[in-house]
Motif scaffolding. Structure first.
Motif, PDB file in Angstrom:
ATOM      1  N   ILE A   1      -5.793   0.743   2.291  1.00 38.86           N
ATOM      2  CA  ILE A   1      -5.782   2.101   1.728  1.00 38.86           C
ATOM      3  C   ILE A   1      -6.635   3.043   2.575  1.00 38.86           C
ATOM      4  O   ILE A   1      -6.301   4.227   2.744  1.00 38.86           O
ATOM      5  CB  ILE A   1      -6.288   2.070   0.266  1.00 38.86           C
TER       6      ILE A   1
ATOM      7  N   THR B   1       0.839  -1.206   0.000  1.00 42.11           N
ATOM      8  CA  THR B   1       0.000   0.000   0.000  1.00 42.11           C
ATOM      9  C   THR B   1       0.868   1.248   0.000  1.00 42.11           C
ATOM     10  O   THR B   1       0.620   2.210  -0.740  1.00 42.11           O
ATOM     11  CB  THR B   1      -0.923   0.005   1.236  1.00 42.11           C
TER      12      THR B   1
ATOM     13  N   LEU C   1      -6.601  -4.981   0.133  1.00 45.78           N
ATOM     14  CA  LEU C   1      -5.843  -3.776  -0.223  1.00 45.78           C
ATOM     15  C   LEU C   1      -6.662  -2.518   0.048  1.00 45.78           C
ATOM     16  O   LEU C   1      -6.146  -1.529   0.582  1.00 45.78           O
ATOM     17  CB  LEU C   1      -5.444  -3.842  -1.697  1.00 45.78           C
TER      18      LEU C   1
END
Length: 722
Positions: A628, A587, A624
């Motif tokens: 984020i 990330t 993911l």
């Protein structure tokens, strides 16, 4: 030596390095000649023709040959035991005979391909061995810094010698001069590694000797030696001590082979080329025969000279040839300056080179990566330091084999299950979403089965059985062989399981394992189709068909899982327990890749949609997005887009993923929702401020999405409990 590989630049550097090595060899060779029981000039003779033979014929590009510690010490010990006085005519007559016998033994070892033994010595053993030799020679040299003579023997004798030196012959100016030279060399090695500071230090020492300042303060100087090259002659044989000479020379030959092969192999591995081990041993034999013809003691590879050669960028055998010819010139025209060289200065040069040969970097790497291998390193290191070269190697090799036994007795193993929407069978330990089958135990064993690990194998299986178990399937893809003890225990296990109504299978292994089964009395398992090509075939034979029933990890609930082709959960499969940490690093890499060359909206879309990671599965993609979300503020600052807008885009993408996952398997969505809940709980506990900010943004984003995308309202209620 391959001349065609040389360039003008490399040749010049090798010649220059060879000259430095010849200068540094003066005190080393003279000192070890004395240790062996010879007059000092013979040490210089040993730095001419043996090193030339080695340079012309060896396949080692970085190693240097010459008079060195271990053989000199063994020969000196032989003289003491035989009652021969060091430096006497008898010593000068007997020692070349030992060198010749050593050469003959080494030629025989080359003939019988003894070099193969190095393949069984691990990197930690090599590193510990080289470091142990280096440390031993450093301890030998320290008394010379203090105004005394070189020590000999193992660490206890060396420490005693240092204590005696401090008590009886300590010279403060000598210690200060040696310490100052050592500090200059070590600091310059860090700040100016390519500058030949040792040459300047040697010149400075020679100035002190030439002006008489060093002598006025009682600093020891090298002995004056007569000029000229050595005369070649055959050693004088006699029946006296011949049996002892044969046994001593065999011991010395073994030490030379082990020490030089280990050290030169380490340098070869470090610099990316391979040695011809048997040719190397043959060259060692020729080098020792050359030494015997010039009256010298046995010679071997020198760690200290090789370390110095590496420090100054030597990269071919031309370095050895240049060192040999430089020593010839010194013996013909330059012996006059030798008597002006202070012993402490030259000793400091040797110690500096040896400190570079101690593999501190390998020690640190093993400490970080594998503590068991570190113990093997220390075993070899202290073995050499405490017991000497031969016993040090033996201890290191024994440690290596103990490590092999421990590793093979406790191989990697795991139980397998199935994952929603994934083909195949996956580790329950490394995959959060994997579920164990209700009626079957699937067990992967990553190693050969033999007497040392069969108990672990059987214990694991027996502890995994439940009242529902109908079959045990061994994923034996990594099993290439079994021994008779393991075969007997497997037969017993099979009989025990049969009594419980459970079938035992081996699957996915190489065909030759079936031959081994038949050979050891397990042919019935092959004939009864209990050895199958795949796990799925074994399950089918046991009457367990897809869709497979699984038991929940938390409750003993049973559910059917569809098994369809879909992307693997890459991060968890690849990194196991470190998956979260790796996903966070990924990330951060995504955020660091943001630039001003592309519009902010395009970059946001690329990051959120997963375009920057080709082939990302839905589960990893969703993970993911969760990561984020914890970087909303940073992402907003980089893209100049409001946090609210980014959060809304993330939530829309998460809902799109959840919708796809739900349509494939409603149960998988429940698992995903539970995972998100655990992540939220963790964030709330570890960073309450970030959690509250993210929660506020999420509420606002979901309210907007219900209005703009009403088709997701039901999914929002189900996924977030709104």
């Amino acid at each position: 030596m391959r001349i065609k590989e040389l360039t003008a630049k490399n040749a010049a550097k090798d010649i220059f390095t060879g000259i430095i090595i010849s200068l540094v060899s003066i005190p080393i060779s003279m000192g070890y000649a004395q240790v062996s029981g010879l007059p000092v000039v013979y040490g210089l003779y040993g730095s001419i023709f043996p090193i030339l033979v080695f340079g012309l014929l060896s396949t080692s590009k970085h190693f240097i040959f010459g008079v060195d510690a271990a053989p000199a010490a063994l020969v000196g010990a032989f003289l003491a035991a035989a009652g021969i006085e060091g430096g006497s005519e008898e010593a000068v007559r007997v020692i070349p005979v030992i060198s010749l016998c050593v050469g003959i033994w080494l030629l025989l070892m080359a003939l019988f391909r003894a070099g193969r033994v190095v393949a069984y010595i691990s990197t930690p053993v090599m590193g510990g061995f080289i470091s142990g030799i280096s440390a031993t020679i450093i301890f030998m040299q320290i008394p010379k810094l203090l105004g005394g003579t070189s020590g000999r023997g193992e660490i206890d004798e060396l420490v005693k010698h240092m204590i005696i030196t401090c008590r009886e012959s300590f010279n403060a100016p000598s210690a200060l001069l040696g310490a100052a030279a050592l500090v200059i060399l070590l600091v310059s090695k860090k700040l100016m590694p390519k500058l030949p500071v040792s040459v300047f230090v040697m010149i400075g020492g020679a100035v002190l000797g030439y002006t008489g300042i060093a002598q006025e303060h009682g600093v020891a100087m090298l002995e004056d030696v007569s000029s000229g090259l050595p005369a070649w002659r055959l050693p004088e044989f006699s029946s006296a001590h011949f049996t002892e000479i044969l046994t001593t020379s065999l011991t010395v030959a073994i030490v030379i082979m082990a020490e030089t092969l280990l050290a030169s192999s380490s340098y070869a591995a470090k610099n990316g080329y391979k040695l011809d081990n048997d040719r190397e041993i043959f060259v060692y034999g020729l080098g020792n025969i050359a030494a015997s013809m010039t009256g010298c003691c046995p010679v071997n590879g020198s760690v200290s000279r090789s370390a110095m050669g590496e420090q100054y960028g030597g990269s071919s055998q031309l370095m050895s040839v240049a060192a040999s010819f430089s020593m010839m010139l010194i013996m013909l025209f330059g012996t006059g300056f030798i008597k002006y060289l202070p012993v402490p200065v030259l000793t400091a040069i040797v110690i500096s080179a040896l400190l570079g040969a101690v593999e501190f970097h390998l020690m640190k790497r093993l400490f970080r990566q594998d503590r068991k291998e570190l113990w093997i390193f220390f075993g070899a290191f202290f073995g050499v330091l405490v017991f000497g070269t031969v016993y040090g190697v033996m201890i290191g090799v024994v440690w290596s084999f103990i490590s092999v036994i421990i590793n093979t007795a406790n191989p990697k193993r795991s139980f397998l299950g199935v994952i929603d929407d994934h083909e195949g069978f996956h580790s329950l330990e490394r995959n959060t979403y994997a579920r164990q089958l209700k009626k079957a135990v699937i067990y992967r064993f990553s190693g050969n089965l033999y007497f040392a690990n069969i108990n672990t194998f059987i214990s694991d299986i027996e502890s995994a059985l439940t009242e529902h178990t109908e079959a045990v399937v061994i994923d034996s893809g990594a099993v290439c062989n079994i021994d008779i003890t393991a075969a007997d225990r497997i037969s017993e296990l099979n009989r025990t399981l049969e009594e419980k109504g459970i079938k035992l299978y081996f699957a996915s292994h190489i065909g030759s394992l079936n031959d081994r089964f038949r050979q050891l009395g397990l042919g019935g398992m092959v004939e009864e189709r209990r050895c199958r090509r795949t796990i799925a075939a074994a399950l089918l034979d046991a009457g367990i068909k897809p869709p497979y029933e699984t038991a929940s990890a938390e409750k003993n609930e049973v559910r059917e899982l569809p098994v369809r082709s879909f992307e693997l959960i890459e991060f968890e499969w690849a990194f196991g327990m470190a998956a979260d940490e790796k996903m966070e690093k990924y990330t951060e890499q995504l955020l660091s890749s943001i630039n001003d060359n592309t519009s902010a909206e395009e970059q946001l879309s690329s990051i959120i949609s997963g375009e920057r990671w080709e082939g990302m599965g839905d589960m990893d993609h969703e993970e993911l997005l969760v990561h984020i979300q914890t970087h909303l503020k940073e992402l907003s600052e980089k893209l100049h887009i409001s946090e609210e807008r980014i959060e809304e885009a993330i939530e829309l993408e998460k809902l799109s993923l959840a919708d796809r996952i739900f349509k494939r398997d409603p149960e998988a969505l429940k698992v995903l929702r539970e995972h998100n809940r655990r992540f939220d709980d963790s964030l709330e506990k570890n960073d309450p401020e970030m959690y509250e900010r993210m929660l506020a943004h999420r509420r606002e984003a979901l309210d907007n999405l219900i209005r703009s995308n009403p088709e997701y309202s039901g999914l929002i209620d189900d996924f977030y409990g709104k």
